[in-house]
Design an enzyme around this catalytic site. Structure first.
Site, short mmCIF file in Angstrom:
data_model
loop_
_atom_site.label_atom_id
_atom_site.label_comp_id
_atom_site.label_asym_id
_atom_site.label_seq_id
_atom_site.Cartn_x
_atom_site.Cartn_y
_atom_site.Cartn_z
N ASP A 1 102.78 90.57 79.37
CA ASP A 1 103.68 91.44 78.75
C ASP A 1 105.21 90.79 78.87
OD1 ASP A 1 104.89 93.68 77.41
OD2 ASP A 1 105.45 94.55 79.30
N GLU B 1 101.37 89.52 74.49
CA GLU B 1 101.77 90.34 73.46
C GLU B 1 102.88 89.83 72.31
OE1 GLU B 1 105.37 93.69 73.20
OE2 GLU B 1 103.61 94.46 74.49
N ASP C 1 105.37 97.47 82.80
CA ASP C 1 105.11 96.06 82.22
C ASP C 1 103.91 95.58 82.97
OD1 ASP C 1 108.10 95.53 81.28
OD2 ASP C 1 108.11 96.58 83.04
#
Length: 188
Positions: free
Chosen positions: A7, A68, A141
């Site tokens: 992330d 991501e 996160d």
């Protein structure tokens, strides 16, 4: 399959390793955050992220890196930092020959919670449940990185079948090139 989910972020870059196959219980192999000081020079922050990602790659030896996909937000500086951290992670994996998969935030949320509009608390709760953890990983996160890895494990088989079907279709419908058409400068 062992997947390192990332992330991306400049201040906190979530990382999480999940192992397993679709349709079977998954196992968390590690979770954490690569942190950089907000007041440090950008180049030094990117080096710190690279070093952190390299440590995770060395320690966990993933087969795939799931990152991501950066999408446009209103805050340009946030998007830039996310994109820069994402590029560093992709570079680290690609340098080692590790395939990289990109997943959108809504795709990840839908995969783990059933809703592409799930909030961070819902994603954290589902990651906790799916990996049979005692508590949601903190900060968010870290949970998001695990969600990325889970998403990839669950979606990769279907994506691979789809890519194979598209490739097979293209090979059946592609113009046939013979030696005589190539010499004459024609491609069909």
């Amino acid at each position: 399959m062992r997947v390192l989910g990332v992330d991306p972020g400049l201040t906190r870059c979530g990382v999480g390793v999940v192992e397993g196959v679709a349709g079977r219980p998954l196992t968390m192999r590690g979770v954490g955050v690569v942190r950089t000081p907000a007041d440090a020079e950008l180049g030094l922050r990117l080096v710190a992220i690279e070093q952190g990602i390299e440590q995770w790659l060395d320690e966990h030896r993933p087969e795939v890196l799931a990152v991501e996909r950066v999408f446009s937000q209103h805050n340009v500086s946030t998007v830039m930092g996310t994109a820069q951290a994402s590029a560093v992670a992709m570079l680290c994996a690609s340098r080692r020959g590790i395939p990289v998969a990109l997943h959108t935030p809504s795709e990840v949320k839908a995969a783990v919670s059933g809703s592409g509009r799930a909030d961070k608390a819902q994603v954290g709760a589902m990651v906790t449940r799916l990996l049979r953890l005692d508590a949601p990983p903190r900060p968010a996160d870290a949970a998001d990185a695990l969600a990325l890895a889970i998403c990839h494990i669950w979606r990769a088989p279907a994506q691979n079948r789809l890519q194979q079907a598209v490739a097979a279709h293209r090979s059946r419908t592609a113009p046939v090139r013979t030696a005589s058409t190539v010499r004459k400068g024609r491609t069909s």
